[in-house]
Design a protein around this motif. Sequence first.
Motif, mmCIF file in Angstrom:
data_model
loop_
_atom_site.group_PDB
_atom_site.id
_atom_site.type_symbol
_atom_site.label_atom_id
_atom_site.label_comp_id
_atom_site.label_asym_id
_atom_site.label_seq_id
_atom_site.Cartn_x
_atom_site.Cartn_y
_atom_site.Cartn_z
ATOM 1 N N LEU A 151 0.893 3.861 -3.032
ATOM 2 C CA LEU A 151 0.624 5.295 -2.976
ATOM 3 C C LEU A 151 1.862 6.159 -3.371
ATOM 4 O O LEU A 151 1.505 7.228 -3.977
ATOM 5 C CB LEU A 151 0.078 5.505 -1.595
ATOM 6 N N LEU A 175 -6.109 2.077 -9.976
ATOM 7 C CA LEU A 175 -5.831 1.771 -8.597
ATOM 8 C C LEU A 175 -6.468 0.682 -8.063
ATOM 9 O O LEU A 175 -5.919 -0.165 -7.284
ATOM 10 C CB LEU A 175 -6.200 3.273 -8.075
ATOM 11 N N THR A 225 1.607 6.212 -7.161
ATOM 12 C CA THR A 225 0.465 7.254 -7.399
ATOM 13 C C THR A 225 0.669 8.569 -7.597
ATOM 14 O O THR A 225 0.599 9.222 -8.294
ATOM 15 C CB THR A 225 -0.674 6.774 -6.610
ATOM 16 N N ALA A 226 1.596 8.984 -6.451
ATOM 17 C CA ALA A 226 1.960 10.457 -6.132
ATOM 18 C C ALA A 226 2.795 10.692 -7.202
ATOM 19 O O ALA A 226 2.864 11.941 -7.837
ATOM 20 C CB ALA A 226 2.445 10.526 -4.810
ATOM 21 N N VAL A 264 0.924 -1.159 0.006
ATOM 22 C CA VAL A 264 -0.008 0.146 0.004
ATOM 23 C C VAL A 264 0.830 1.087 -0.080
ATOM 24 O O VAL A 264 0.637 2.103 -0.773
ATOM 25 C CB VAL A 264 -1.053 -0.074 1.333
ATOM 26 N N ARG A 322 0.715 10.717 -10.837
ATOM 27 C CA ARG A 322 -0.716 11.176 -11.008
ATOM 28 C C ARG A 322 -0.885 12.334 -12.010
ATOM 29 O O ARG A 322 -1.667 12.375 -12.688
ATOM 30 C CB ARG A 322 -1.040 11.888 -9.690
ATOM 31 N N LEU A 374 -4.508 12.646 -3.059
ATOM 32 C CA LEU A 374 -3.333 12.657 -3.893
ATOM 33 C C LEU A 374 -3.630 13.617 -5.411
ATOM 34 O O LEU A 374 -2.914 13.746 -6.271
ATOM 35 C CB LEU A 374 -3.033 11.192 -4.605
ATOM 36 N N ILE A 432 -6.482 13.320 -7.140
ATOM 37 C CA ILE A 432 -7.412 12.421 -8.219
ATOM 38 C C ILE A 432 -9.064 12.916 -7.843
ATOM 39 O O ILE A 432 -9.397 12.651 -6.914
ATOM 40 C CB ILE A 432 -7.242 11.035 -8.088
ATOM 41 N N LEU A 447 -5.407 6.114 -13.633
ATOM 42 C CA LEU A 447 -5.314 5.787 -11.873
ATOM 43 C C LEU A 447 -6.728 5.460 -11.465
ATOM 44 O O LEU A 447 -6.421 4.404 -10.717
ATOM 45 C CB LEU A 447 -4.695 7.089 -11.334
ATOM 46 N N ALA A 469 -4.746 10.715 -14.567
ATOM 47 C CA ALA A 469 -5.940 10.610 -13.281
ATOM 48 C C ALA A 469 -6.661 9.567 -14.168
ATOM 49 O O ALA A 469 -7.253 8.794 -13.038
ATOM 50 C CB ALA A 469 -6.527 11.977 -13.244
#
Lengths: 71, 249
Positions: free
Chosen positions: A34, A52, A37-38, A30, A41, B211, B213, A48, A45
């Motif tokens: 994350l 995700l 993803t950061a 996790v 991003r 984040l 989104i 993701l 978007a």
Amino acid sequence: MKVITRVVKAFGMFWWNFLVGDTPELFVSVVALLALTALFRAGHARVLMVALPLVILAVLAASVFRAIRRR
Amino acid sequence: MILGSITTSSSVLVLAVFLATAVEMVEALTIVVAVGHTRGWRSAFEGVGLALLALTALVGGFGPALLRIPINNLRLIVGSVLLIFGLQWLRKAILRSSGFKAKHDEDAIFAETVAALSQAGKPQRDSLAFVTAFKGVFLEGLEVVITVLTLGSSAHQLALASWVAVATTLLVTIVGVLVARQLSSVPENAMKMTVGVLLVSYGTFWCGEGLGIRWLGADAALVVLAGTYFVGTWMLILIAKNRPIGGAQ
């Protein structure tokens, strides 16, 4: 002073057991997910939003089958 | 549209808090009933009372503090905790449903607690009964407090989450008193699985929001996420059920 140390230690142990416990793979996955993803991003978007939950399901599957293999 | 979003978000929040509280309170009640039957009710109730006070103080102390953290940071932190916590619940529920882990047995917990308490002597002021009841309620309640604080503060609906938890605790207590020792008939694994799915859905949603989104359909995306996780969990159970014990294929 001893009481404070004991309380801090107990607090730390509680969160360690709560978040890591016997499933360190879930915690590490996790956090890594994350972080990635950061990083990615910006401009992704839409991708993701779909990726995700699918990656999270894959992490869950890996953890479940790891547990099954260990039995 | 706004009303629709609020309703969707609130409904999922209420369902998640209700189920999480119900599951944990059934476990706590099993221990309290065992203590009361074996050692007497006075010390058991004193232990329960102190545990409930401590849990209320935790919500009262940490709740307002959490609300002061900037919302995006709060959602990222809370989302991460919910994701990990929810995945742990789901993993256990999948292993139980597919037969790789023993189902939670309230009858066995009751019998074990009664056996442990029966061996000790019974003084006037029963500290063993007090501590057992306190620990049972406090430790199970702590998971409820974390669920209430994380879900409630991130959705800025801490009061709603707290009231749902209180109402559910009362409901479980009343039902528990009426059915006494039939707590094992509660479909605990199915409830845990639903809570797991909801926590992971909220966790994904808030991590995404934290984040930056912006989910398509705003809060309605929660329902899509929950549906995806339900299907995924169901498929994992089917696959796991068809694997031999030991995992060799």
